[in-house]
Design a protein around this motif. Structure first.
Motif, PDB file in Angstrom:
ATOM      1  N   ASN A 168      25.128  52.400  48.040  1.00 48.72           N
ATOM      2  CA  ASN A 168      25.477  53.780  48.385  1.00 48.72           C
ATOM      3  C   ASN A 168      25.236  54.754  47.234  1.00 48.72           C
ATOM      4  OD1 ASN A 168      26.395  52.402  50.562  1.00 48.72           O
ATOM      5  ND2 ASN A 168      28.468  53.137  50.483  1.00 48.72           N
ATOM      6  N   GLN A 169      24.900  54.273  46.069  1.00 45.28           N
ATOM      7  CA  GLN A 169      24.714  55.124  44.893  1.00 45.28           C
ATOM      8  C   GLN A 169      23.311  55.726  44.877  1.00 45.28           C
ATOM      9  OE1 GLN A 169      27.352  55.667  42.824  1.00 45.28           O
ATOM     10  NE2 GLN A 169      28.453  54.444  44.312  1.00 45.28           N
ATOM     11  N   GLU A 170      23.127  56.757  44.056  1.00 43.67           N
ATOM     12  CA  GLU A 170      21.815  57.385  43.932  1.00 43.67           C
ATOM     13  C   GLU A 170      20.854  56.513  43.136  1.00 43.67           C
ATOM     14  OE1 GLU A 170      21.762  61.465  42.722  1.00 43.67           O
ATOM     15  OE2 GLU A 170      23.567  61.909  43.864  1.00 43.67           O
ATOM     16  N   THR A 171      21.355  55.753  42.187  1.00 45.77           N
ATOM     17  CA  THR A 171      20.523  54.846  41.407  1.00 45.77           C
ATOM     18  C   THR A 171      21.020  53.421  41.609  1.00 45.77           C
ATOM     19  OG1 THR A 171      21.909  55.075  39.454  1.00 45.77           O
ATOM     20  CG2 THR A 171      20.069  56.606  39.659  1.00 45.77           C
ATOM     21  N   ASN A 172      20.169  52.470  41.308  1.00 47.83           N
ATOM     22  CA  ASN A 172      20.516  51.052  41.430  1.00 47.83           C
ATOM     23  C   ASN A 172      20.966  50.711  42.853  1.00 47.83           C
ATOM     24  OD1 ASN A 172      20.850  48.437  40.459  1.00 47.83           O
ATOM     25  ND2 ASN A 172      22.994  48.779  39.973  1.00 47.83           N
ATOM     26  N   ASN A 173      20.326  51.312  43.846  1.00 47.39           N
ATOM     27  CA  ASN A 173      20.758  51.137  45.236  1.00 47.39           C
ATOM     28  C   ASN A 173      19.930  50.122  46.023  1.00 47.39           C
ATOM     29  OD1 ASN A 173      18.450  52.589  45.490  1.00 47.39           O
ATOM     30  ND2 ASN A 173      19.403  54.399  46.364  1.00 47.39           N
ATOM     31  N   GLN A 174      19.131  49.349  45.325  1.00 43.92           N
ATOM     32  CA  GLN A 174      18.365  48.267  45.947  1.00 43.92           C
ATOM     33  C   GLN A 174      18.537  47.011  45.104  1.00 43.92           C
ATOM     34  OE1 GLN A 174      14.422  49.811  45.732  1.00 43.92           O
ATOM     35  NE2 GLN A 174      14.635  51.050  47.568  1.00 43.92           N
ATOM     36  N   TRP A 175      18.702  45.884  45.771  1.00 45.12           N
ATOM     37  CA  TRP A 175      18.783  44.625  45.045  1.00 45.12           C
ATOM     38  C   TRP A 175      17.407  43.994  45.032  1.00 45.12           C
ATOM     39  CZ3 TRP A 175      17.680  39.541  46.039  1.00 45.12           C
ATOM     40  CH2 TRP A 175      18.143  38.620  45.097  1.00 45.12           C
ATOM     41  N   ARG A 176      16.921  43.723  43.846  1.00 43.89           N
ATOM     42  CA  ARG A 176      15.648  43.014  43.685  1.00 43.89           C
ATOM     43  C   ARG A 176      15.614  42.398  42.304  1.00 43.89           C
ATOM     44  NH1 ARG A 176      10.744  46.809  44.242  1.00 43.89           N
ATOM     45  NH2 ARG A 176      12.138  48.338  45.103  1.00 43.89           N
ATOM     46  N   PRO A 177      15.104  41.188  42.208  1.00 41.98           N
ATOM     47  CA  PRO A 177      14.941  40.577  40.888  1.00 41.98           C
ATOM     48  C   PRO A 177      13.826  41.276  40.110  1.00 41.98           C
ATOM     49  CG  PRO A 177      14.929  38.907  42.612  1.00 41.98           C
ATOM     50  CD  PRO A 177      14.833  40.242  43.281  1.00 41.98           C
ATOM     51  N   ASP A 178      13.981  41.336  38.795  1.00 42.70           N
ATOM     52  CA  ASP A 178      12.904  41.795  37.924  1.00 42.70           C
ATOM     53  C   ASP A 178      12.019  40.587  37.639  1.00 42.70           C
ATOM     54  OD1 ASP A 178      13.814  44.431  37.708  1.00 42.70           O
ATOM     55  OD2 ASP A 178      15.190  43.886  36.098  1.00 42.70           O
ATOM     56  N   LEU A 179      10.731  40.749  37.860  1.00 46.86           N
ATOM     57  CA  LEU A 179       9.803  39.624  37.767  1.00 46.86           C
ATOM     58  C   LEU A 179       8.828  39.798  36.618  1.00 46.86           C
ATOM     59  CD1 LEU A 179       8.823  39.602  41.549  1.00 46.86           C
ATOM     60  CD2 LEU A 179      10.731  38.419  40.487  1.00 46.86           C
ATOM     61  N   ILE A 180       8.588  38.718  35.890  1.00 48.37           N
ATOM     62  CA  ILE A 180       7.556  38.693  34.857  1.00 48.37           C
ATOM     63  C   ILE A 180       6.680  37.472  35.131  1.00 48.37           C
ATOM     64  CG2 ILE A 180       7.067  38.462  32.394  1.00 48.37           C
ATOM     65  CD1 ILE A 180       9.809  39.770  31.899  1.00 48.37           C
ATOM     66  N   ASP A 181       5.399  37.704  35.364  1.00 49.74           N
ATOM     67  CA  ASP A 181       4.419  36.641  35.620  1.00 49.74           C
ATOM     68  C   ASP A 181       4.794  35.746  36.803  1.00 49.74           C
ATOM     69  OD1 ASP A 181       2.696  37.490  33.660  1.00 49.74           O
ATOM     70  OD2 ASP A 181       3.443  36.109  32.136  1.00 49.74           O
ATOM     71  N   ILE A 182       5.312  36.344  37.857  1.00 46.98           N
ATOM     72  CA  ILE A 182       5.633  35.601  39.072  1.00 46.98           C
ATOM     73  C   ILE A 182       4.516  35.851  40.084  1.00 46.98           C
ATOM     74  CG2 ILE A 182       7.283  35.314  40.959  1.00 46.98           C
ATOM     75  CD1 ILE A 182       8.322  34.389  38.203  1.00 46.98           C
TER      76      ILE A 182
END
Length: 92
Positions: free
Chosen positions: A13-27
Motif C-alpha cells: 500500500n506504500q508509494e515505494t517498496n510496494n512490490q515484492w521481488r528478489p534482487d537478482l545478480i547473474d540469474i
C-alpha cells in the motif's frame, strides 16, 4: 558469481517498496510460487522482471505471512538448478 537478495517484508500500500521481488545478480531463469498459510497458491511468477503486488486474482491479500519457493538457474552454472524457500511478511 550469482546471487539472490530476497526481501522478507513488503508493504504493497506504500508509494515505494510496494512490490515484492528478489534482487537478482547473474540469474538466468527464475520461477517463484507464493502460498498463504493454508497452502493455497497466491501467485506464480516467472522471469527476472516478475513481481508480486500482494494480490491474488485481482483481490487484495490480507496482511500476514506467506511462504515462497524459488527455483532458479544461474548464468555461471545453468546446468545446476537451485531452490530456496522462505517467508514474506505482507504489511497493510
Amino acid at each position: 558469481r550469482s546471487a539472490l537478495a530476497i526481501p522478507n517484508v513488503f508493504p504493497p500500500n506504500q508509494e515505494t517498496n510496494n512490490q515484492w521481488r528478489p534482487d537478482l545478480i547473474d540469474i538466468q531463469t527464475i520461477e517463484i510460487w507464493i502460498y498463504d498459510r493454508q497452502g493455497r497458491l497466491m501467485a506464480h511468477l516467472e522471469g527476472p522482471d516478475s513481481y508480486w503486488d500482494g494480490t491474488h486474482n485481482g483481490t487484495i491479500c490480507p496482511q500476514g505471512s506467506y511462504v515462497y519457493t524459488i527455483l532458479y538457474r544461474s548464468i555461471p552454472r545453468p546446468d545446476m538448478p537451485r531452490s530456496l524457500t522462505g517467508t514474506i511478511l505482507l504489511l497493510r
